[in-house]
Motif scaffolding. Structure first.
Motif, PDB file in Angstrom:
ATOM      1  N   PHE A  55       9.124-114.729 -32.250  1.00  0.00           N
ATOM      2  CA  PHE A  55       7.793-114.347 -32.721  1.00  0.00           C
ATOM      3  C   PHE A  55       7.355-113.007 -32.152  1.00  0.00           C
ATOM      4  N   VAL A  56       6.587-112.281 -32.959  1.00  0.00           N
ATOM      5  CA  VAL A  56       5.926-111.080 -32.472  1.00  0.00           C
ATOM      6  C   VAL A  56       4.960-111.541 -31.378  1.00  0.00           C
ATOM      7  N   PRO A  57       4.959-110.905 -30.227  1.00  0.00           N
ATOM      8  CA  PRO A  57       4.053-111.340 -29.157  1.00  0.00           C
ATOM      9  C   PRO A  57       2.585-111.240 -29.593  1.00  0.00           C
ATOM     10  N   TYR A  58       1.802-112.158 -29.099  1.00  0.00           N
ATOM     11  CA  TYR A  58       0.369-112.189 -29.435  1.00  0.00           C
ATOM     12  C   TYR A  58      -0.291-110.840 -29.155  1.00  0.00           C
ATOM     13  N   THR A  59       0.051-110.222 -28.038  1.00  0.00           N
ATOM     14  CA  THR A  59      -0.578-108.945 -27.682  1.00  0.00           C
ATOM     15  C   THR A  59      -0.306-107.864 -28.731  1.00  0.00           C
ATOM     16  N   HIS A  60       0.835-107.960 -29.433  1.00  0.00           N
ATOM     17  CA  HIS A  60       1.141-106.988 -30.486  1.00  0.00           C
ATOM     18  C   HIS A  60       0.461-107.338 -31.808  1.00  0.00           C
ATOM     19  N   ALA A  61       0.188-108.607 -32.019  1.00  0.00           N
ATOM     20  CA  ALA A  61      -0.404-109.057 -33.286  1.00  0.00           C
ATOM     21  C   ALA A  61      -1.935-109.102 -33.239  1.00  0.00           C
ATOM     22  N   ARG A  62      -2.503-109.134 -32.056  1.00  0.00           N
ATOM     23  CA  ARG A  62      -3.940-109.375 -31.869  1.00  0.00           C
ATOM     24  C   ARG A  62      -4.824-108.427 -32.675  1.00  0.00           C
ATOM     25  N   ASP A  63      -4.593-107.127 -32.589  1.00  0.00           N
ATOM     26  CA  ASP A  63      -5.475-106.170 -33.278  1.00  0.00           C
ATOM     27  C   ASP A  63      -5.445-106.345 -34.791  1.00  0.00           C
ATOM     28  N   SER A  64      -4.252-106.568 -35.350  1.00  0.00           N
ATOM     29  CA  SER A  64      -4.184-106.732 -36.812  1.00  0.00           C
ATOM     30  C   SER A  64      -4.835-108.045 -37.245  1.00  0.00           C
ATOM     31  N   ILE A  65      -4.707-109.090 -36.435  1.00  0.00           N
ATOM     32  CA  ILE A  65      -5.369-110.358 -36.757  1.00  0.00           C
ATOM     33  C   ILE A  65      -6.881-110.178 -36.703  1.00  0.00           C
ATOM     34  N   THR A  66      -7.363-109.524 -35.662  1.00  0.00           N
ATOM     35  CA  THR A  66      -8.805-109.283 -35.527  1.00  0.00           C
ATOM     36  C   THR A  66      -9.320-108.509 -36.727  1.00  0.00           C
ATOM     37  N   HIS A  67      -8.587-107.476 -37.123  1.00  0.00           N
ATOM     38  CA  HIS A  67      -8.997-106.681 -38.289  1.00  0.00           C
ATOM     39  C   HIS A  67      -9.044-107.546 -39.551  1.00  0.00           C
ATOM     40  N   GLU A  68      -8.017-108.361 -39.742  1.00  0.00           N
ATOM     41  CA  GLU A  68      -7.960-109.226 -40.930  1.00  0.00           C
ATOM     42  C   GLU A  68      -9.115-110.226 -40.949  1.00  0.00           C
ATOM     43  N   LEU A  69      -9.415-110.824 -39.807  1.00  0.00           N
ATOM     44  CA  LEU A  69     -10.513-111.799 -39.743  1.00  0.00           C
ATOM     45  C   LEU A  69     -11.876-111.124 -39.911  1.00  0.00           C
ATOM     46  N   ARG A  70     -12.036-109.928 -39.359  1.00  0.00           N
ATOM     47  CA  ARG A  70     -13.288-109.178 -39.558  1.00  0.00           C
ATOM     48  C   ARG A  70     -13.472-108.823 -41.031  1.00  0.00           C
ATOM     49  N   ARG A  71     -12.396-108.419 -41.658  1.00  0.00           N
ATOM     50  CA  ARG A  71     -12.468-108.052 -43.074  1.00  0.00           C
ATOM     51  C   ARG A  71     -12.815-109.274 -43.930  1.00  0.00           C
ATOM     52  N   ALA A  72     -12.203-110.422 -43.633  1.00  0.00           N
ATOM     53  CA  ALA A  72     -12.510-111.645 -44.382  1.00  0.00           C
ATOM     54  C   ALA A  72     -13.965-112.051 -44.181  1.00  0.00           C
ATOM     55  N   ALA A  73     -14.468-111.944 -42.961  1.00  0.00           N
ATOM     56  CA  ALA A  73     -15.872-112.276 -42.692  1.00  0.00           C
ATOM     57  C   ALA A  73     -16.800-111.308 -43.420  1.00  0.00           C
ATOM     58  N   ALA A  74     -16.422-110.036 -43.460  1.00  0.00           N
ATOM     59  CA  ALA A  74     -17.229-109.042 -44.182  1.00  0.00           C
ATOM     60  C   ALA A  74     -17.251-109.345 -45.676  1.00  0.00           C
ATOM     61  N   HIS A  75     -16.110-109.754 -46.229  1.00  0.00           N
ATOM     62  CA  HIS A  75     -16.069-110.115 -47.655  1.00  0.00           C
ATOM     63  C   HIS A  75     -16.990-111.297 -47.932  1.00  0.00           C
ATOM     64  N   ARG A  76     -16.972-112.301 -47.054  1.00  0.00           N
ATOM     65  CA  ARG A  76     -17.875-113.447 -47.255  1.00  0.00           C
ATOM     66  C   ARG A  76     -19.331-113.000 -47.201  1.00  0.00           C
ATOM     67  N   ALA A  77     -19.664-112.136 -46.249  1.00  0.00           N
ATOM     68  CA  ALA A  77     -21.037-111.626 -46.139  1.00  0.00           C
ATOM     69  C   ALA A  77     -21.402-110.803 -47.376  1.00  0.00           C
ATOM     70  N   PHE A  78     -20.459-110.006 -47.862  1.00  0.00           N
ATOM     71  CA  PHE A  78     -20.702-109.207 -49.067  1.00  0.00           C
ATOM     72  C   PHE A  78     -20.897-110.108 -50.281  1.00  0.00           C
ATOM     73  N   PHE A  79     -20.053-111.128 -50.411  1.00  0.00           N
ATOM     74  CA  PHE A  79     -20.197-112.063 -51.536  1.00  0.00           C
ATOM     75  C   PHE A  79     -21.567-112.730 -51.497  1.00  0.00           C
ATOM     76  N   ASP A  80     -22.022-113.132 -50.310  1.00  0.00           N
ATOM     77  CA  ASP A  80     -23.349-113.751 -50.176  1.00  0.00           C
ATOM     78  C   ASP A  80     -24.434-112.774 -50.610  1.00  0.00           C
ATOM     79  N   TRP A  81     -24.328-111.518 -50.131  1.00  0.00           N
ATOM     80  CA  TRP A  81     -25.315-110.504 -50.517  1.00  0.00           C
ATOM     81  C   TRP A  81     -25.277-110.287 -52.031  1.00  0.00           C
ATOM     82  N   PHE A  82     -24.076-110.180 -52.572  1.00  0.00           N
ATOM     83  CA  PHE A  82     -23.910-109.915 -53.997  1.00  0.00           C
ATOM     84  C   PHE A  82     -24.516-111.043 -54.830  1.00  0.00           C
ATOM     85  N   ASP A  83     -24.265-112.280 -54.439  1.00  0.00           N
ATOM     86  CA  ASP A  83     -24.830-113.421 -55.163  1.00  0.00           C
ATOM     87  C   ASP A  83     -26.349-113.395 -55.132  1.00  0.00           C
TER      88      ASP A  83
END
Length: 142
Positions: A87-115
């Motif tokens: 496995f890719v070590p957690y320390t190497h994957a952490r930033d990309s995971i954080t970015h992906e989760l932030r982006r998903a949360a932003a999409h949910r917030a945007f969808f709520d605003w859009f609705d």
């Protein structure tokens, strides 16, 4: 040279094609044609806080996403007996995971605003979007 009234080919689609499927065509069209919507989405992403525990949880629940190229070539089953170096070590994957989760949360917030923003919109008869769930024929496909 294009005038301000013309649309250059580079500006036709300001949303990545892969995002269109994830966002839905109505939201994707809004983002593609509205700099204000893109700015709002970017600001929403900046505002998202992802706890470290959520990032770690994502890493451990999605082991298949973090196999090394060598492990993939060997056909390692990430949910079976594995070695730590598969496995890719957690320390190497952490930033990309954080970015992906932030982006998903932003999409949910945007969808709520859009609705909320389009809640009172009434479309002229014949101009409803077939994918809009408020439209009585929303399952219609072209």
């Amino acid at each position: 040279m294009t005038t301000s009234d013309e649309v250059s080919p580079a500006r036709i689609l300001a949303v990545a094609e892969t995002d269109v499927a994830n966002l839905g065509s109505i939201v994707a069209a809004t983002l593609a044609h509205s700099p204000a919507a893109r700015t709002l989405l970017a600001e929403l992403e900046d505002e998202q806080h992802v706890p470290e525990t959520a990032v770690q949880d994502y890493y451990h629940r999605n082991r298949d996403r973090f196999l090394t190229p060598e492990a993939l070539r060997r056909g390692v089953d990430p949910f079976s007996v594995t070695a730590p170096d598969d496995f890719v070590p957690y320390t190497h994957a952490r930033d990309s995971i954080t970015h992906e989760l932030r982006r998903a949360a932003a999409h949910r917030a945007f969808f709520d605003w859009f609705d909320r923003a389009r809640a009172g919109v009434e479309y002229a008869v014949g101009h409803e979007h077939p994918g809009d769930p408020s439209h009585p024929d929303h399952e219609h496909r072209h």
